[in-house]
Motif scaffolding. Sequence first.
Motif, PDB file in Angstrom:
ATOM      1  N   UNK A 158     -17.703  48.687  32.432  1.00 53.45           N
ATOM      2  CA  UNK A 158     -18.603  47.871  31.613  1.00 53.45           C
ATOM      3  C   UNK A 158     -18.320  46.376  31.660  1.00 53.45           C
ATOM      4  N   UNK A 159     -17.161  45.973  32.126  1.00 54.74           N
ATOM      5  CA  UNK A 159     -16.864  44.544  32.198  1.00 54.74           C
ATOM      6  C   UNK A 159     -17.420  43.901  33.468  1.00 54.74           C
ATOM      7  N   UNK A 160     -17.891  44.724  34.396  1.00 59.56           N
ATOM      8  CA  UNK A 160     -18.508  44.205  35.621  1.00 59.56           C
ATOM      9  C   UNK A 160     -19.810  44.963  35.883  1.00 59.56           C
ATOM     10  N   UNK A 161     -20.781  44.848  34.991  1.00 61.83           N
ATOM     11  CA  UNK A 161     -22.006  45.641  35.095  1.00 61.83           C
ATOM     12  C   UNK A 161     -22.904  45.164  36.224  1.00 61.83           C
ATOM     13  N   UNK A 166     -26.524  47.114  31.444  1.00 60.19           N
ATOM     14  CA  UNK A 166     -25.110  46.791  31.376  1.00 60.19           C
ATOM     15  C   UNK A 166     -24.877  45.315  31.142  1.00 60.19           C
ATOM     16  N   UNK A 167     -25.676  44.483  31.795  1.00 56.55           N
ATOM     17  CA  UNK A 167     -25.553  43.031  31.618  1.00 56.55           C
ATOM     18  C   UNK A 167     -25.968  42.628  30.205  1.00 56.55           C
ATOM     19  N   UNK A 168     -27.046  43.213  29.703  1.00 52.21           N
ATOM     20  CA  UNK A 168     -27.475  42.919  28.336  1.00 52.21           C
ATOM     21  C   UNK A 168     -26.398  43.312  27.336  1.00 52.21           C
ATOM     22  N   UNK A 169     -25.808  44.488  27.535  1.00 59.15           N
ATOM     23  CA  UNK A 169     -24.730  44.925  26.639  1.00 59.15           C
ATOM     24  C   UNK A 169     -23.545  43.967  26.673  1.00 59.15           C
ATOM     25  N   UNK A 170     -23.193  43.499  27.853  1.00 58.99           N
ATOM     26  CA  UNK A 170     -22.084  42.554  27.963  1.00 58.99           C
ATOM     27  C   UNK A 170     -22.411  41.259  27.230  1.00 58.99           C
ATOM     28  N   UNK A 171     -23.664  40.817  27.314  1.00 61.78           N
ATOM     29  CA  UNK A 171     -24.071  39.628  26.580  1.00 61.78           C
ATOM     30  C   UNK A 171     -24.023  39.828  25.083  1.00 61.78           C
ATOM     31  N   UNK A 172     -24.473  40.996  24.636  1.00 67.04           N
ATOM     32  CA  UNK A 172     -24.417  41.301  23.200  1.00 67.04           C
ATOM     33  C   UNK A 172     -22.974  41.363  22.710  1.00 67.04           C
ATOM     34  N   UNK A 173     -22.115  41.965  23.514  1.00 63.02           N
ATOM     35  CA  UNK A 173     -20.712  42.066  23.122  1.00 63.02           C
ATOM     36  C   UNK A 173     -20.088  40.670  22.995  1.00 63.02           C
ATOM     37  N   UNK A 201     -32.225  52.937  26.123  1.00 66.11           N
ATOM     38  CA  UNK A 201     -31.491  52.622  27.344  1.00 66.11           C
ATOM     39  C   UNK A 201     -30.240  51.804  27.039  1.00 66.11           C
ATOM     40  N   UNK A 202     -30.381  50.787  26.191  1.00 67.61           N
ATOM     41  CA  UNK A 202     -29.233  49.930  25.871  1.00 67.61           C
ATOM     42  C   UNK A 202     -28.183  50.706  25.071  1.00 67.61           C
ATOM     43  N   UNK A 203     -28.633  51.359  24.007  1.00 66.51           N
ATOM     44  CA  UNK A 203     -27.687  52.119  23.182  1.00 66.51           C
ATOM     45  C   UNK A 203     -27.174  53.349  23.918  1.00 66.51           C
ATOM     46  N   UNK A 204     -28.021  53.948  24.744  1.00 67.84           N
ATOM     47  CA  UNK A 204     -27.591  55.127  25.502  1.00 67.84           C
ATOM     48  C   UNK A 204     -26.484  54.809  26.475  1.00 67.84           C
ATOM     49  N   UNK A 205     -26.591  53.668  27.149  1.00 65.53           N
ATOM     50  CA  UNK A 205     -25.505  53.254  28.032  1.00 65.53           C
ATOM     51  C   UNK A 205     -24.244  52.957  27.223  1.00 65.53           C
ATOM     52  N   UNK A 209     -19.486  54.669  26.754  1.00 66.63           N
ATOM     53  CA  UNK A 209     -18.137  54.104  26.822  1.00 66.63           C
ATOM     54  C   UNK A 209     -17.669  53.475  25.527  1.00 66.63           C
ATOM     55  N   UNK A 210     -18.575  53.306  24.526  1.00 68.40           N
ATOM     56  CA  UNK A 210     -18.184  52.677  23.268  1.00 68.40           C
ATOM     57  C   UNK A 210     -19.179  53.108  22.191  1.00 68.40           C
ATOM     58  N   UNK A 211     -18.883  54.218  21.519  1.00 65.63           N
ATOM     59  CA  UNK A 211     -19.830  54.759  20.537  1.00 65.63           C
ATOM     60  C   UNK A 211     -20.035  53.795  19.367  1.00 65.63           C
TER      61      UNK A 211
END
Length: 491
Positions: A158-161, A166-173, A201-205, A209-211
């Motif tokens: 997840x740190x290299x999506x 995956x990229x959106x999640x990294x931005x949100x994080x 899709x975002x929450x499912x991904x 790896x991070x519930x």
Amino acid sequence: MSVRLAANSLSSLPGSVAVPRYDHSNLAAGIVHFGVGNFHRAHQAVYLDDLFNLGQDHDWGIVGAGVRANDAEMRKILAAQDYLSTVVEQEASGTTARITGPMVDFLDPGDPAAIIAKLADPAIRIVSLTITEGGYYLDAAGNFNPNHPDIVADAANPTAPRTVFGIILAGLRARREAGVEPFTIMCCDNIPHNGKVTLNAVAGLAALFDSEMADWVRRSVAFPNGMVDRITPATSDRERAMVSDEYAISDAWPVFCETFRQWVLEDNFPSGRPALEKVGVTFVDDVSPWELMKIRILNGGHAAIAYPSALMDIHFVHEAMEHPLVAAYLEKLTRDEIIPVVPPVPDTDLDAYRRKCAQRFANPRIGDTIQRLCLDGSNRQPKFILPSVEDRLNSGASITGLALVSAFWCRYCYGVTDSGTPIAPNDPNWDRLQAAAIRAKDDPKAFLEMKDIFGAAAEHRDYIAAFSNALGTIWEFGARDTLTRYIQGKL
């Protein structure tokens, strides 16, 4: 002699071409958009251009982004013309051209870290998407598929999506860790309940790896549903030449579209939004009525005319609408069987909407093709046609015309037109469809055995009878005579 499109050449363009009334260089980024294709530039970007022309909300400029090879090509082309686009609106009565300029940057698709950094910027308050339905990693039932290899890869690293989600999640994080409120994620793809699909899709991904992050996304991030509509064909050398010849503009990727456009959005933007209601966007609490209207009347209408037109070797959509049988078929089907199962839509006359759709289909300048309408029937029939079938079966109403739509599709999947011209594979499931269509020539129920497509209708006695009769008639008499029989009430 055409003028190369660029910021410093706008004053050299012909007076008939509208140019931005705002200083493009003074725009500030507020939106990151994934999927800078023709539809985005003919729709969301045009609405923003209209708003900026009013002198308002210049802090909502667009930053383009993407993860695919064609995103890199689009980036190269748009950067060379200062992110400006020629948008040509076409109707039978003529065409008009305008230059739009709401985009301020386009990030390198090969540098996900740079995209994530931009997503973390507090100035970005909306992330929007037009990545096509295939970009949402849906399974055959239309649900998010956590087992897709791309998703599995992003979940493992997840740190290299590499995927959009995956990229959106990294931005949100990154925003969450910095104490910055999340951006709103606004899907602009033509998918039912597109906000919910994007959320899944975002929450499912994230859940892989991070519930806890997945739960936070569902609690804290807004995903408004929206209905978008504008017919926007692909760009070819034909369109490039037309822009050069008719408007003296050298644009490597102009956009052609109809004049009609519609955008209905749920007003759920906790981090703010541009005042798009001032330029024609309809903000509502629930987009479902508009969404259902479009899916059943417009998309369903496209699906209805596609296959009989293909069987009659018609190439363009407007040519199909010039055929009296196709036009009469569309009118009878939508008026008699589809509109009666479309719930009321606020401030909307459904029959007027039906007529407007037919008028749009008949636009001779768009160049939309029957082949495009025939694409991916295994995905479109369950979304655009069969829900109306189920509603009518549940109420005991006739489904003669709707069964005919799917019977024409079955006949098309056989692989040759009525004249014997081969039909090229036009569906991801073509081999399966063709095999079923070949068996269905002698046993129509063989096509209905695809229960993942036909659902409950496949086991309903009335639908089986109507489909079997329609398919048998098509095989015996051909598409032209079958349309005549339906229109005359003799099917």
